[in-house]
Design a protein around this motif. Structure first.
Motif, short mmCIF file in Angstrom:
data_model
loop_
_atom_site.label_atom_id
_atom_site.label_comp_id
_atom_site.label_asym_id
_atom_site.label_seq_id
_atom_site.Cartn_x
_atom_site.Cartn_y
_atom_site.Cartn_z
N ARG A 109 0.84 -1.18 0.00
CA ARG A 109 0.00 0.00 0.00
C ARG A 109 0.88 1.24 0.00
NH1 ARG A 109 -2.45 -3.68 3.39
NH2 ARG A 109 -4.65 -4.08 3.02
N SER A 111 1.60 2.99 -2.63
CA SER A 111 2.38 3.07 -3.88
C SER A 111 3.86 2.81 -3.61
CB SER A 111 2.18 4.43 -4.55
OG SER A 111 0.81 4.67 -4.80
N ARG A 112 4.12 1.80 -2.77
CA ARG A 112 5.49 1.46 -2.39
C ARG A 112 5.85 0.06 -2.88
NH1 ARG A 112 4.93 1.80 2.65
NH2 ARG A 112 5.74 3.91 2.93
N THR A 136 9.21 4.37 -3.39
CA THR A 136 7.86 4.90 -3.22
C THR A 136 7.59 5.97 -4.26
OG1 THR A 136 8.05 4.51 -0.84
CG2 THR A 136 6.25 5.92 -1.58
N CYS A 137 6.42 5.90 -4.87
CA CYS A 137 5.98 6.95 -5.80
C CYS A 137 5.51 8.14 -4.97
CB CYS A 137 4.85 6.44 -6.68
SG CYS A 137 5.27 4.96 -7.64
N VAL A 142 0.57 12.45 -6.80
CA VAL A 142 0.55 11.02 -6.52
C VAL A 142 -0.78 10.63 -5.87
CG1 VAL A 142 1.54 11.10 -4.19
CG2 VAL A 142 1.99 9.12 -5.66
N ASP A 144 -3.15 7.06 -4.27
CA ASP A 144 -2.95 5.94 -3.34
C ASP A 144 -3.79 4.75 -3.80
OD1 ASP A 144 -2.12 4.44 -1.20
OD2 ASP A 144 -3.53 5.33 0.21
N PRO A 147 -3.09 -1.93 -5.51
CA PRO A 147 -2.65 -2.67 -6.68
C PRO A 147 -3.57 -3.85 -6.99
CG PRO A 147 -1.25 -3.20 -4.81
CD PRO A 147 -2.14 -2.07 -4.38
N TYR A 179 -0.57 -0.75 -10.43
CA TYR A 179 -1.13 0.36 -9.66
C TYR A 179 -1.72 1.33 -10.69
CZ TYR A 179 1.79 -0.97 -5.57
OH TYR A 179 2.38 -1.62 -4.52
N VAL A 182 -1.39 5.87 -10.40
CA VAL A 182 -0.49 6.18 -9.28
C VAL A 182 -0.15 7.67 -9.30
CG1 VAL A 182 1.63 5.59 -10.51
CG2 VAL A 182 1.53 5.37 -8.03
N ASP A 187 -0.01 4.85 -14.93
CA ASP A 187 -0.07 3.57 -14.24
C ASP A 187 1.34 3.03 -14.03
OD1 ASP A 187 -2.80 3.85 -14.54
OD2 ASP A 187 -2.95 2.39 -16.18
N TYR A 188 1.48 2.24 -12.99
CA TYR A 188 2.77 1.62 -12.66
C TYR A 188 2.58 0.11 -12.66
CZ TYR A 188 6.45 0.03 -9.39
OH TYR A 188 7.47 -0.65 -8.77
#
Length: 297
Positions: A109, A111-112, A136-137, A142, A144, A147, A179, A182, A187-188
């Motif tokens: 959680r 974005s890490r 971390t993004c 950014v 949250d 994913p 994600y 993000v 998207d990541y």
């Protein structure tokens, strides 16, 4: 009651009742009976695994630049209660993780992304060492997102380990973690090729690639070497992220842009961004960060 769903068998925590209900964009979860903290966290992880299964539709997945397939051994499993730290505390921040890989990746959680690496002492008198890096993004834009996993596997894993002696069974997963949003319209993706893990940052039309900003924690220092690789140092050792590649889908086929993304890093800082050149903003722009060596030096 015992609830069984897409994430496999629900953890057994000896509850008198347990139920959940999804209303609009919120999930309501009620448990009756007395529970210890780890048992409660495992139940919540199980519910999260169901939610991440239900949220997979409409994810944009770009065609692979080099036509690479997923690595057979790289699968990202839902954390249904099997992930613990070295002290035996359940890692409720972890949503997905790899298994049997070096490094081990954890999609968390916030974005890490966490990866841990073990390297052996070869002197015969010391101890093996485990190092951890958090990526971390961050930034003003950014989000949250929770994913989700794509390209799910048909098999399941069972965990009977030190901190799960009664077993966490029927754990499923997939070959790609995403994600969504993000950053706004970015998207990541976490996936793999035959050399190891791979990261994609997918900038959709309306997104700004200059929003991409990463913060690293756990290392002694960061630098960019003469070949453009980002090196993450631990004493005399380091791991590296290879220089990024950027491409777009043009005429239905991947096409590399005319410029090379470079890591932008100020000495002494823990933050890293990538440089951006001209591209067609009406089409998705994809940044690929290819595998890194576990530990060199």
């Amino acid at each position: 009651r015992n609830v069984v769903g897409a994430g496999g068998a629900a953890p057994s925590v000896h509850t008198r009742f347990a139920c959940f209900e999804i209303r609009s964009d919120r999930l309501y979860f009620v448990i009756g009976s007395s529970l210890n903290i780890n048992a409660m966290k495992q139940w919540l992880a199980y519910i999260v695994s169901l939610v991440t299964t239900f949220g997979q539709a409409q994810v944009y997945v770009p065609e692979e630049l080099f036509g690479e397939s997923y690595a057979a051994k790289w699968t990202y499993l839902r954390n249904n209660g099997q992930v613990h730290d070295l002290n035996g505390d359940f890692s409720d921040e972890t949503v997905f993780h790899s298994v049997g890989t070096n490094p081990t990746l954890y999609a968390q959680r916030g974005s890490r992304t966490v990866w841990t690496m073990r390297y052996a002492d070869t002197s015969g008198v010391g101890l093996d060492t485990i190092v951890r890096v958090d990526m971390t993004c961050i930034g003003e834009e950014v989000g949250d997102p929770l994913p989700v996993v794509l390209d799910t596997i048909t098999g399941h894993y069972n965990f009977y380990e030190e901190f799960t002696p009664t077993g966490i069974t029927g754990v499923g997963g997939g070959k790609r973690v995403v994600y969504e949003e993000v950053w706004k319209k970015i998207d990541y993706h976490i996936l793999s090729n035959r050399w190891g893990p791979k990261f994609l940052f997918v900038v959709k039309p309306g997104g700004d690639p200059q929003d991409i900003l990463l913060m690293f924690e756990g290392q002694d220092s960061l630098d960019v070497d003469v070949d453009g690789f980002l090196r993450i140092h631990f004493g005399q050792r380091y791991l590296k992220l290879n220089q990024a590649v950027a491409y777009q889908m043009i005429g239905g086929a991947p096409s590399v842009v005319s410029w090379i993304p470079e890591y932008a890093h100020v000495e002494g800082s823990t933050q890293v961004s990538v440089t951006v050149g001209a591209y067609n903003a009406q089409l998705p722009l994809i940044f690929v960060i290819t595998p890194f060596n576990p530990l060199a030096g």
